[in-house]
Design an enzyme around this catalytic site. Structure first.
Site, mmCIF file in Angstrom:
data_model
loop_
_atom_site.group_PDB
_atom_site.id
_atom_site.type_symbol
_atom_site.label_atom_id
_atom_site.label_comp_id
_atom_site.label_asym_id
_atom_site.label_seq_id
_atom_site.Cartn_x
_atom_site.Cartn_y
_atom_site.Cartn_z
ATOM 1 N N GLY A 94 0.943 -1.173 -0.031
ATOM 2 C CA GLY A 94 -0.097 0.061 0.076
ATOM 3 C C GLY A 94 1.021 1.326 0.053
ATOM 4 O O GLY A 94 1.977 1.105 0.243
ATOM 5 N N LYS A 117 4.422 12.124 -3.241
ATOM 6 C CA LYS A 117 5.401 11.056 -2.588
ATOM 7 C C LYS A 117 5.985 11.769 -1.590
ATOM 8 O O LYS A 117 6.689 12.689 -1.668
ATOM 9 C CB LYS A 117 6.058 10.883 -3.948
ATOM 10 C CG LYS A 117 6.562 9.392 -3.351
ATOM 11 C CD LYS A 117 7.483 8.718 -4.657
ATOM 12 C CE LYS A 117 8.239 7.583 -4.428
ATOM 13 N NZ LYS A 117 8.849 7.072 -5.566
ATOM 14 N N ASP A 129 8.442 6.200 8.081
ATOM 15 C CA ASP A 129 7.661 7.488 8.690
ATOM 16 C C ASP A 129 6.932 8.438 7.438
ATOM 17 O O ASP A 129 6.463 9.533 7.759
ATOM 18 C CB ASP A 129 9.145 8.526 8.883
ATOM 19 C CG ASP A 129 10.114 8.683 7.949
ATOM 20 O OD1 ASP A 129 9.780 8.099 6.460
ATOM 21 O OD2 ASP A 129 10.997 9.365 7.758
ATOM 22 N N GLY A 130 6.800 7.768 6.415
ATOM 23 C CA GLY A 130 5.884 8.268 5.290
ATOM 24 C C GLY A 130 6.613 9.720 4.664
ATOM 25 O O GLY A 130 5.826 10.455 4.038
ATOM 26 N N ASP A 256 4.769 -4.787 -7.375
ATOM 27 C CA ASP A 256 3.925 -3.592 -6.933
ATOM 28 C C ASP A 256 4.391 -2.039 -7.655
ATOM 29 O O ASP A 256 4.191 -1.192 -7.847
ATOM 30 C CB ASP A 256 4.174 -3.128 -5.727
ATOM 31 C CG ASP A 256 5.457 -3.126 -5.139
ATOM 32 O OD1 ASP A 256 6.002 -4.293 -5.169
ATOM 33 O OD2 ASP A 256 6.008 -2.205 -4.555
ATOM 34 N N ASN A 257 5.712 -2.543 -8.436
ATOM 35 C CA ASN A 257 6.472 -1.504 -9.532
ATOM 36 C C ASN A 257 6.110 -1.613 -10.727
ATOM 37 O O ASN A 257 6.569 -1.152 -11.933
ATOM 38 C CB ASN A 257 7.744 -1.325 -8.969
ATOM 39 C CG ASN A 257 7.983 -0.837 -7.454
ATOM 40 O OD1 ASN A 257 7.131 -0.232 -6.882
ATOM 41 N ND2 ASN A 257 9.240 -1.140 -6.970
ATOM 42 N N ASP A 266 8.346 4.209 -10.245
ATOM 43 C CA ASP A 266 9.115 3.989 -9.148
ATOM 44 C C ASP A 266 10.578 3.979 -9.299
ATOM 45 O O ASP A 266 11.048 2.851 -9.466
ATOM 46 C CB ASP A 266 8.682 2.845 -8.405
ATOM 47 C CG ASP A 266 7.850 3.161 -7.179
ATOM 48 O OD1 ASP A 266 7.712 4.172 -6.745
ATOM 49 O OD2 ASP A 266 7.128 2.184 -6.541
HETATM 50 P P1 AMP Z 1 9.097 0.971 -2.936
HETATM 51 O O1 AMP Z 1 10.376 0.392 -2.898
HETATM 52 O O2 AMP Z 1 9.415 2.492 -2.970
HETATM 53 O O3 AMP Z 1 8.290 0.630 -4.198
HETATM 54 O O4 AMP Z 1 8.360 1.105 -1.738
HETATM 55 C C1 AMP Z 1 8.098 -0.204 -1.287
HETATM 56 C C2 AMP Z 1 7.018 -0.050 -0.300
HETATM 57 O O5 AMP Z 1 7.581 0.648 0.939
HETATM 58 C C3 AMP Z 1 5.632 0.909 -0.615
HETATM 59 O O6 AMP Z 1 4.526 0.294 0.081
HETATM 60 C C4 AMP Z 1 6.046 2.239 -0.006
HETATM 61 O O7 AMP Z 1 4.956 2.947 0.227
HETATM 62 C C5 AMP Z 1 6.696 1.965 1.358
HETATM 63 N N1 AMP Z 1 7.756 2.905 1.996
HETATM 64 C C6 AMP Z 1 8.967 3.127 1.226
HETATM 65 N N2 AMP Z 1 9.429 4.231 1.888
HETATM 66 C C7 AMP Z 1 8.667 4.548 2.945
HETATM 67 C C8 AMP Z 1 8.601 5.453 4.211
HETATM 68 N N3 AMP Z 1 9.696 6.149 4.521
HETATM 69 N N4 AMP Z 1 7.579 5.354 4.817
HETATM 70 C C9 AMP Z 1 6.745 4.461 4.800
HETATM 71 N N5 AMP Z 1 6.515 3.611 3.778
HETATM 72 C C10 AMP Z 1 7.630 3.563 3.067
HETATM 73 MG MG MG Z 2 6.829 1.013 -5.145
#
Ligand code: AMP
Ligand code: MG
Length: 490
Positions: A94, A117, A129-130, A256-257, A266
């Site tokens: 998610g 983002k 930390d979002g 997911d990417n 991504d």
């Molecule tokens: P990604 O590798 O960018 O495709 O991210 C994989 C998952 O990790 C996704 O669900 C992102 O929303 C989550 N995610 C990545 N970095 C953070 C963060 N700093 N805080 C919360 N969720 C994260």
């Molecule tokens: Mg992703």
């Protein structure tokens, strides 16, 4: 509290069709406000396509929207739910650090997701930390613009905004928010989520939504779900062939990417290959080389197989029949990939016609480049400029023989050499986002100097220009031999 309000004249024109999907697919929430929004960059071309006024976006009110402090009129913000295979392991994910503001309906009548983002925590944030840091967000900005310039389907970047707050990684970094634009954020992982957690109605609602949004020509078709699978296979085969042709390594091809629209999404640990080597991996977290350059087509099929599995209940009531349909649809990937790759490679060599032996000619070139550790982009650039002596091909014993075969091959087509050269100029970029140039621009930006960033983005926007400014950007780093490493998830 996030404020709701207008920023006058910005041109927001939202619809929120995603909110009309079943509730399980998203969580409504607003971005978490930050202390001091400050615009780093606004993409004028993207703003114009969206019908947004770049000047308004640069004002304090505009920055407040792009940093998540103000929800623009008509937006209905949400975080999307999805799952995904990460490095082969199934996980519930998610939007852990992304919030969809809504879908902007452009003056051209297109529907484009506008997503922040790095806007703070969501119900899917897990331990995160979002938030996002300035470096990785600008990296996404640069590479997505470069991909667009190269003519490769991709999400775009409207803006990067500083939050005025710190984010804590291995070091303390400046927080930032990227405004990402996408045909949609529907992913293979969205279907995995529906298949895993939902029932058949949920799955069907998602499939119908995807068809309506990306493949409306299928809407009336009796076997529209099979049509959807075929179309997604076809777009991904074309997309990944384009990646291979420019030497792009995505770095984290988790399910997911992978989008259903066929856009690249991504930009984490991605990078362009320098010396040609199919085993090239840049990502520090990809220790097994799962997502190495040469593996990308295979991983594409693997991901699409996960997509196909989710669709089985919609393909046929009989499982065996559904599996057969899915397998046949997946089988088309390699033929389509090969077709795109071969025609792209022919163009890179200035070939208009097709000959049986072209595949061998190409493979021999790549083998030579591999053996000589020849830079992928610059070898084609040297051939395009009629300067093969500038490439390591001329050093190899077999190089001269290969160049003769290529010349002979070109002379067997009716098109003039000038036409062949023009084709090569349209196909072989004079510049790619060289890793050291990207790092240099990011380092300067972290110090508040954005001019290297702007200059880099400018030369990347028209990579086929062969302009004099681009020459400096085509060079390789001085410290060749040091392996480049990209880092993910910051
Ligand atoms: P990604 O590798 O960018 O495709 O991210 C994989 C998952 O990790 C996704 O669900 C992102 O929303 C989550 N995610 C990545 N970095 C953070 C963060 N700093 N805080 C919360 N969720 C994260
Ligand atoms: Mg992703």
């Amino acid at each position: 509290m996030t404020q709701h309000g207008d920023i006058s004249g910005a041109g927001w024109n939202f619809d929120n069709s995603y909110t009309r999907l079943p509730d399980m697919f998203f969580s409504r929430l607003e971005p978490t406000p930050v202390s001091s929004p400050e615009i780093v960059v606004v993409n004028e071309a993207v703003a114009a396509e969206l019908g947004l006024d770049a000047e308004s976006l640069r004002t304090a009110q505009g920055a407040a929207v792009l940093a998540g402090n103000t929800v623009p009129p008509g937006a209905d913000p949400l975080a999307q739910a999805y799952a995904g295979h990460q490095f082969g392991h199934f996980t519930m994910l998610g939007d852990g650090r992304a919030i969809l503001l809504g879908e902007q309906i452009t003056p051209g009548g297109e529907r484009r997701d506008i997503q922040l983002k790095g806007p703070g925590r969501t119900p899917y944030s897990r331990q995160g930390d979002g938030r996002a840091a300035i470096g990785p967000m600008l990296r996404e900005y640069i590479i997505s613009e470069a991909m667009h310039g190269l003519g490769i389907p991709t999400t775009r970047s409207l803006a990067v905004t500083l939050t005025g707050e710190e984010v804590y990684r291995e070091e303390v970094l400046q927080g930032a928010v990227l405004t990402r634009i996408a045909a949609s954020h529907l992913r293979v992982g969205t279907f995995q989520y529906a298949a895993g957690l939902g029932n058949k109605e949920h799955l069907q609602a998602l499939a119908d939504y995807t068809i309506k949004r990306h493949y409306p020509e299928l809407e009336e078709s009796a076997d529209r779900y099979l049509g959807l699978l075929r179309q997604v296979v076809s777009r991904q085969a074309s997309l990944i062939a384009h990646w291979q042709l420019v030497g792009f390594i995505h770095g984290v091809m988790n399910t997911d990417n992978m989008t259903l629209s066929g856009e690249t999404i991504d930009y984490g640990p991605c990078a362009f290959m320098d010396a040609f080597n199919p085993a090239t991996v840049f990502s520090s977290i990809d220790r097994q080389g799962r997502y190495a350059y040469g593996n990308q087509p295979k991983i594409g099929v693997w991901n699409l197989a996960r997509f196909a599995e989710t669709l089985l209940p919609l393909l046929d009531e009989e499982t065996d029949a559904a599996v057969k349909l899915a397998e046949d649809a997946l089988g088309a990937f390699s033929t389509e990939f090969e077709k795109h790759w071969l025609s792209g490679m022919r163009a890179k060599l200035g070939l208009f016609t097709e000959e049986e032996e072209d595949g061998q000619l190409l493979r021999d070139l790549l083998d030579l480049m591999h053996a000589e550790k020849a830079d992928y982009t610059n070898t084609f650039r040297a051939l395009t400029l009629g300067q093969p002596e500038q490439s390591p091909l001329s050093c190899a014993a077999e190089g001269a023989g290969w160049l003769e075969r290529w010349e002979a091959r070109r002379s067997r087509q009716p098109e003039l050499e000038t036409m062949s050269q023009a084709l090569m100029r349209r196909t072989n970029p004079a510049v790619i986002p060289r890793n050291h140039r990207v790092e240099e621009a990011l380092a300067a930006a972290e110090e508040g100097d954005y001019s290297p960033l702007h200059e880099l983005v400018k030369v990347l926007q028209d990579p086929f220009a062969y302009s004099s400014e681009q020459e400096a950007y085509a060079g390789l780093p001085d410290n060749e031999g040091l392996p480049y490493r990209t880092y993910c998830g910051t």
